[in-house]
Design a protein around this motif. Structure first.
Motif, mmCIF file in Angstrom:
data_model
loop_
_atom_site.group_PDB
_atom_site.id
_atom_site.type_symbol
_atom_site.label_atom_id
_atom_site.label_comp_id
_atom_site.label_asym_id
_atom_site.label_seq_id
_atom_site.Cartn_x
_atom_site.Cartn_y
_atom_site.Cartn_z
ATOM 1 N N UNK A 109 0.834 -1.204 0.000
ATOM 2 C CA UNK A 109 0.000 0.000 0.000
ATOM 3 C C UNK A 109 0.868 1.254 0.000
ATOM 4 N N UNK A 110 1.965 1.215 0.732
ATOM 5 C CA UNK A 110 2.868 2.367 0.800
ATOM 6 C C UNK A 110 3.417 2.678 -0.588
ATOM 7 N N UNK A 111 3.795 1.640 -1.311
ATOM 8 C CA UNK A 111 4.255 1.828 -2.687
ATOM 9 C C UNK A 111 3.140 2.405 -3.548
ATOM 10 N N UNK A 167 1.656 8.381 8.855
ATOM 11 C CA UNK A 167 3.036 8.693 9.199
ATOM 12 C C UNK A 167 4.019 8.410 8.094
ATOM 13 N N UNK A 168 3.578 8.492 6.838
ATOM 14 C CA UNK A 168 4.459 8.249 5.695
ATOM 15 C C UNK A 168 5.258 9.525 5.396
ATOM 16 N N UNK A 169 6.280 9.764 6.175
ATOM 17 C CA UNK A 169 7.028 11.006 6.091
ATOM 18 C C UNK A 169 7.743 11.177 4.751
ATOM 19 N N UNK A 170 8.027 10.085 4.058
ATOM 20 C CA UNK A 170 8.765 10.195 2.795
ATOM 21 C C UNK A 170 7.964 10.906 1.705
ATOM 22 N N UNK A 171 6.657 11.059 1.931
ATOM 23 C CA UNK A 171 5.832 11.736 0.930
ATOM 24 C C UNK A 171 5.558 13.194 1.287
ATOM 25 N N UNK A 172 6.198 13.702 2.350
ATOM 26 C CA UNK A 172 5.950 15.082 2.771
ATOM 27 C C UNK A 172 6.307 16.071 1.669
ATOM 28 N N UNK A 173 7.430 15.832 0.984
ATOM 29 C CA UNK A 173 7.829 16.733 -0.087
ATOM 30 C C UNK A 173 6.841 16.732 -1.239
ATOM 31 N N UNK A 174 6.354 15.541 -1.600
ATOM 32 C CA UNK A 174 5.362 15.450 -2.680
ATOM 33 C C UNK A 174 4.081 16.175 -2.288
ATOM 34 N N UNK A 175 3.672 15.999 -1.028
ATOM 35 C CA UNK A 175 2.460 16.667 -0.574
ATOM 36 C C UNK A 175 2.603 18.178 -0.634
ATOM 37 N N UNK A 176 3.754 18.684 -0.202
ATOM 38 C CA UNK A 176 3.994 20.123 -0.256
ATOM 39 C C UNK A 176 3.944 20.626 -1.695
ATOM 40 N N UNK A 177 4.473 19.829 -2.621
ATOM 41 C CA UNK A 177 4.430 20.213 -4.036
ATOM 42 C C UNK A 177 2.996 20.274 -4.545
ATOM 43 N N UNK A 178 2.159 19.313 -4.124
ATOM 44 C CA UNK A 178 0.761 19.338 -4.532
ATOM 45 C C UNK A 178 0.070 20.626 -4.078
ATOM 46 N N UNK A 179 0.353 21.030 -2.843
ATOM 47 C CA UNK A 179 -0.245 22.258 -2.316
ATOM 48 C C UNK A 179 0.308 23.467 -3.054
ATOM 49 N N UNK A 198 0.772 14.986 13.126
ATOM 50 C CA UNK A 198 -0.282 14.234 13.819
ATOM 51 C C UNK A 198 -0.337 12.774 13.401
ATOM 52 N N UNK A 199 0.476 12.378 12.433
ATOM 53 C CA UNK A 199 0.422 11.010 11.928
ATOM 54 C C UNK A 199 0.897 9.979 12.938
ATOM 55 N N UNK A 200 0.436 8.765 12.735
ATOM 56 C CA UNK A 200 0.820 7.633 13.585
ATOM 57 C C UNK A 200 1.511 6.614 12.694
ATOM 58 N N UNK A 201 2.849 6.517 12.753
ATOM 59 C CA UNK A 201 3.574 5.645 11.821
ATOM 60 C C UNK A 201 3.444 4.160 12.119
#
Length: 287
Positions: free
Chosen positions: A150-152, A181-193, A214-217
């Motif tokens: 799912x993470x992939x 808590x999927x921190x590796x996608x933080x950059x992608x999320x910021x780009x979307x915004x 607030x995520x729970x990894x």
């Protein structure tokens, strides 16, 4: 209440309160009732049964199937989600953003492909696509599908999902990654915004780090904060359902949404329209 026909008639006639006697009868006679319920759901979904009694009873039938976690309903429910008009006609707006994902979680048959088809469909309504994604997120964290897989998949959605324009499915994708808590996608999320795929009215760059925090990894706290969880007991769940009330023009006017900068309303705050729902389940969705 003596027969399945009695129960279905009670479902179809219910309007201002749950038909608890009929619901309990169905639960107590499940082996007798479920073949009829499944046939009605299939007929409604494929268009072979468009009768008014079936439509009127469908809300309770879907939630009964969710109460029992009947896996035979899962793939049909996923197909129903691809037809927004039929879906909303059967369940109403409230269930589509509150209980539907819980029903899908309970009825999951082990195959994520039908839910993925909903997430990826540009024909499905964007909110419905998001509900399918949230259901998949729970199933992954619950170990019912491999979380690594799912993470992939989440990473692939950031890269390939359509439309590449402002859409609520992007907001749900960002929230899903954050809650898990999927921190590796933080950059992608910021780009979307930053690129406007998630308008500032829904989420700003300034708010995004707090959301990620607030995520729970490891656990389900993040998902439960978004009210993502399996559907429970139907009678208990529907006891406080917002059943229709007689139309009151003055009350309706009072419920008209206040026009204000939505970024100042917390996602878990009461919606300013006065519905009693959280903002994220009401006019954040509408916007």
């Amino acid at each position: 209440m003596n027969t399945i026909d009695d129960a279905i008639q009670a479902f179809a006639e219910a309007s201002d309160a749950p038909p608890n006697e009929a619901l309990q009868w169905a639960l107590d006679h499940w082996d007798e009732a479920v073949p009829r319920f499944l046939a009605m759901l299939e007929g409604y979904t494929d268009g072979s049964d468009d009768t008014e009694p079936t439509l009127d009873a469908m809300f309770f039938i879907v939630h009964l199937l969710g109460d029992r976690g009947d896996q035979r309903a899962y793939q049909t429910l996923c197909r129903l989600m691809l037809d927004e008009e039929k879906l909303v006609s059967a369940l109403g707006d409230e269930a589509c953003v509150s209980t539907l994902k819980g029903v899908l979680i309970k009825c999951f048959d082990g195959d994520p492909a039908p839910l993925r088809a909903v997430v990826e469909s540009t024909e499905a309504e964007s909110i419905t696509r998001g509900e399918a994604l949230l259901a998949l997120a729970w199933l992954a964290r619950d170990g019912r599908i491999p979380e690594a897989e799912f993470r992939t998949y989440v990473g692939e959605l950031f890269q390939t999902m359509q439309p590449r324009e402002p859409d609520y499915i992007w907001y749900t994708l960002i929230v899903t990654a954050a809650m898990l808590g999927y921190q590796e996608f933080a950059g992608m999320g910021a780009t979307m915004i930053r690129d406007g795929l998630v308008p500032e009215e829904w989420l700003t760059l300034a708010e995004y780090p707090d959301l990620m925090a607030t995520g729970d990894p490891e656990g389900k706290n993040g998902l439960q904060a978004e009210e993502v969880e399996p559907f429970g007991n139907i009678i208990e769940s529907l006891a406080e359902w917002p059943w229709d009330e007689p139309f009151d023009e003055e009350e309706e006017a009072a419920r008209t949404p206040v026009i204000n900068p939505l970024r100042h309303i917390g996602r878990n705050d009461p919606c300013p329209c006065g519905s009693g729902k959280k903002f994220k389940n009401c006019h954040l969705v509408a916007e």
